[in-house]
Scaffold this active site. Structure first.
Site, PDB file in Angstrom:
ATOM      1  N   ASN A   9      24.489  39.440 -15.944  1.00  0.00           N
ATOM      2  CA  ASN A   9      24.585  38.672 -17.176  1.00  0.00           C
ATOM      3  C   ASN A   9      26.072  38.446 -17.420  1.00  0.00           C
ATOM      4  OD1 ASN A   9      24.570  37.682 -19.764  1.00  0.00           O
ATOM      5  ND2 ASN A   9      23.509  39.434 -20.686  1.00  0.00           N
ATOM      6  N   ARG A  95      21.045  35.950 -15.739  1.00  0.00           N
ATOM      7  CA  ARG A  95      20.748  35.399 -17.052  1.00  0.00           C
ATOM      8  C   ARG A  95      21.539  34.096 -17.200  1.00  0.00           C
ATOM      9  NH1 ARG A  95      21.508  38.155 -22.963  1.00  0.00           N
ATOM     10  NH2 ARG A  95      20.480  36.496 -24.116  1.00  0.00           N
ATOM     11  N   HIS A 183      17.292  33.348 -26.839  1.00  0.00           N
ATOM     12  CA  HIS A 183      16.776  34.726 -26.806  1.00  0.00           C
ATOM     13  C   HIS A 183      15.374  34.799 -26.197  1.00  0.00           C
ATOM     14  CE1 HIS A 183      19.646  35.997 -30.266  1.00  0.00           C
ATOM     15  NE2 HIS A 183      20.095  36.458 -29.119  1.00  0.00           N
ATOM     16  N   ARG A 243      28.621  34.595 -36.021  1.00  0.00           N
ATOM     17  CA  ARG A 243      28.186  33.189 -36.070  1.00  0.00           C
ATOM     18  C   ARG A 243      27.566  32.870 -37.427  1.00  0.00           C
ATOM     19  NH1 ARG A 243      24.641  33.255 -30.745  1.00  0.00           N
ATOM     20  NH2 ARG A 243      25.651  35.170 -30.096  1.00  0.00           N
ATOM     21  N   GLU A 381      16.157  42.634 -21.999  1.00  0.00           N
ATOM     22  CA  GLU A 381      16.261  41.353 -21.298  1.00  0.00           C
ATOM     23  C   GLU A 381      16.467  41.579 -19.807  1.00  0.00           C
ATOM     24  OE1 GLU A 381      18.988  40.858 -24.355  1.00  0.00           O
ATOM     25  OE2 GLU A 381      18.349  38.824 -24.857  1.00  0.00           O
TER      26      GLU A 381
END
Ligand code: ADP
Length: 399
Positions: A9, A95, A183, A243, A381
């Site tokens: 990732n 990813r 996600h 964010r 993940e």
């Protein structure tokens, strides 16, 4: 050591990795996890075993470490060679943030696929190039090894037009200006776990709140995503660590038109200086805010919780009901305070929280008679990516 799947990732200045070994046709076990961060600056490499013991660690003096992703991957693969010994790297799962509107699932990487993924860079210029960076280096380091791209967007590709479009002229939709949602690997993993631990819920109407540094929520009906709080980019929806989350587009017009801010300045503001950090002026980290006595920290948490509660209502409306609310990721799995405050406003939706179960972080945290079940499911993940790589290996073996 056993033959393993390497999961990568890659971000702008880091590569996170995990080593997972197949334990059955659709199961894997994590052997090691680690990351190399601060690539090009104060670089730090660490690898840990599944139980958290440090297996290897290196800190380089400023500027003396790996200068780019290729060099960083070299550090990881040198360590991996020693770790695996005679065992092999069976496949590498990556990813990749954006799979556009066409990739509805993971894909084995070929030169033609890479060309398509590069075409998507304008849709995610801050993330996609970094995600793609290690793929070529892996091809050189492990020639012939299957590489699989796993997308954050794929799980959401069944959304209706109404859930996917913006009400701007249709030509922009055709050009790819759509609500993609992100996600997805986390939501897919949570859905699979629900099939194992609560199959009745897995086939029902579920709202999942993925609350980490990045945060979003997803409405999942009978295992399929029908709506997400994230849209064209991973900026939309909930307020996050740094964010902004949902913003009236008129604010952008004001910032850029009346205040004369440039695109890079607004980008920095919305991605790195907003959210919990911007509102509190203290930290992007929920633990810091929960420990702070400063009223700005409390106000930032209030905002965060309020946005989640509003979205539970919206997502339940999108599905026409709700059977379960699931909390996952760093804040969702660990902050009893955030979970309690979200649920406190949701009695009208049939949510009846069991305070003790919530404080102890139990799997099911709703009271026995609660009409809507509330659960904590720990996401992974990297496991999802390893499982996709395993599926791709079987598909290759059959072909
Ligand atoms: P990422 O999106 O980077 O993977 P994580 O899922 O690890 O992030 O979530 C990071 C967030 O989880 C941070 O805001 C952190 O403060 C929060 N968090 C982790 N542990 C706790 C805890 N015990 N209590 C409250 N918040 C926590």
């Amino acid at each position: 050591m056993s033959d393993s799947i390497l999961v990568l990732n890659a971000g702008s200045s880091s590569i996170k990795f995990s080593v997972q070994t197949p334990t059955g046709p659709d199961t894997v076990r994590m052997l090691a996890v680690g990351q190399i961060e601060g690539i090009g600056t104060h670089t730090h490499f660490i690898a840990k075993s599944a139980d958290g013991a440090v297996l290897a660690e290196t800190r380089w003096p400023d500027g003396a470490g790996p200068a780019n992703h290729d060099a960083a991957l070299h550090v990881i693969s040198e360590w991996l060679d020693g770790f695996l010994g005679d065992a092999r790297v069976l496949a590498v799962g990556h990813r990749v943030v954006h799979g556009g509107s066409n990739y509805t699932g993971p894909v084995a990487i070929t030169p033609a696929v890479m060309a398509k993924l590069r075409e998507l860079v304008p849709l995610a210029p801050l993330h996609q190039p970094h995600n793609l960076a290690p793929i070529e280096a892996v091809g050189t380091r492990y020639p012939g090894v299957l590489q699989v791209a796993c997308f954050d967007t794929s799980f959401h590709r069944g959304h209706s037009f109404a859930a996917e479009a913006f009400a701007i002229p249709y030509k922009f939709y055709e050009q790819g200006v759509r609500r993609y949602g992100f996600h997805g690997l986390s939501y897919e993993y949570v859905s699979r776990r629900l099939l194992e631990i609560a199959p009745d819920i897995a086939h029902g109407k579920v709202v999942v709140a993925h609350l980490g540094n990045g945060a979003s929520m997803c409405a999942i009906s009978d295992g399929a995503s029908v709506e997400s709080t994230m849209g064209f980019t991973a900026l939309d929806g909930l307020a996050m660590g740094t964010r902004s989350g949902q913003l009236d587009p008129g604010v952008l017009l004001h910032l850029m038109g009346s205040l004369g801010m440039t695109v890079p300045e607004v980008t920095r503001l919305l991605y790195h200086e907003s959210g919990l950090k911007g509102l509190s002026g203290i930290s992007s980290d929920m633990r810091d805010l929960e420990q702070s006595a400063d009223p700005h920290a409390a106000a930032a948490i209030d905002y965060f919780v309020y946005a989640i509660r509003k979205q539970v209502g919206a997502l339940a409306a999108a599905m026409g009901g709700i059977d379960a609310l699931i909390f996952t990721a760093g804040i969702g799995e660990n902050s009893a305070n955030v979970r309690r405050r979200v649920c406190d406003g949701l009695q009208w939706l049939g949510v009846d929280l069991d305070g003790d179960a919530n404080d102890h972080g139990a799997d099911v945290i709703s009271a026995p008679g609660s009409r809507t079940r509330v659960m904590i499911v720990r996401t992974s993940e990297e496991t999802m990516i390893a499982l996709h790589a395993l599926e791709a290996m079987s598909a290759e073996a059959v072909a």
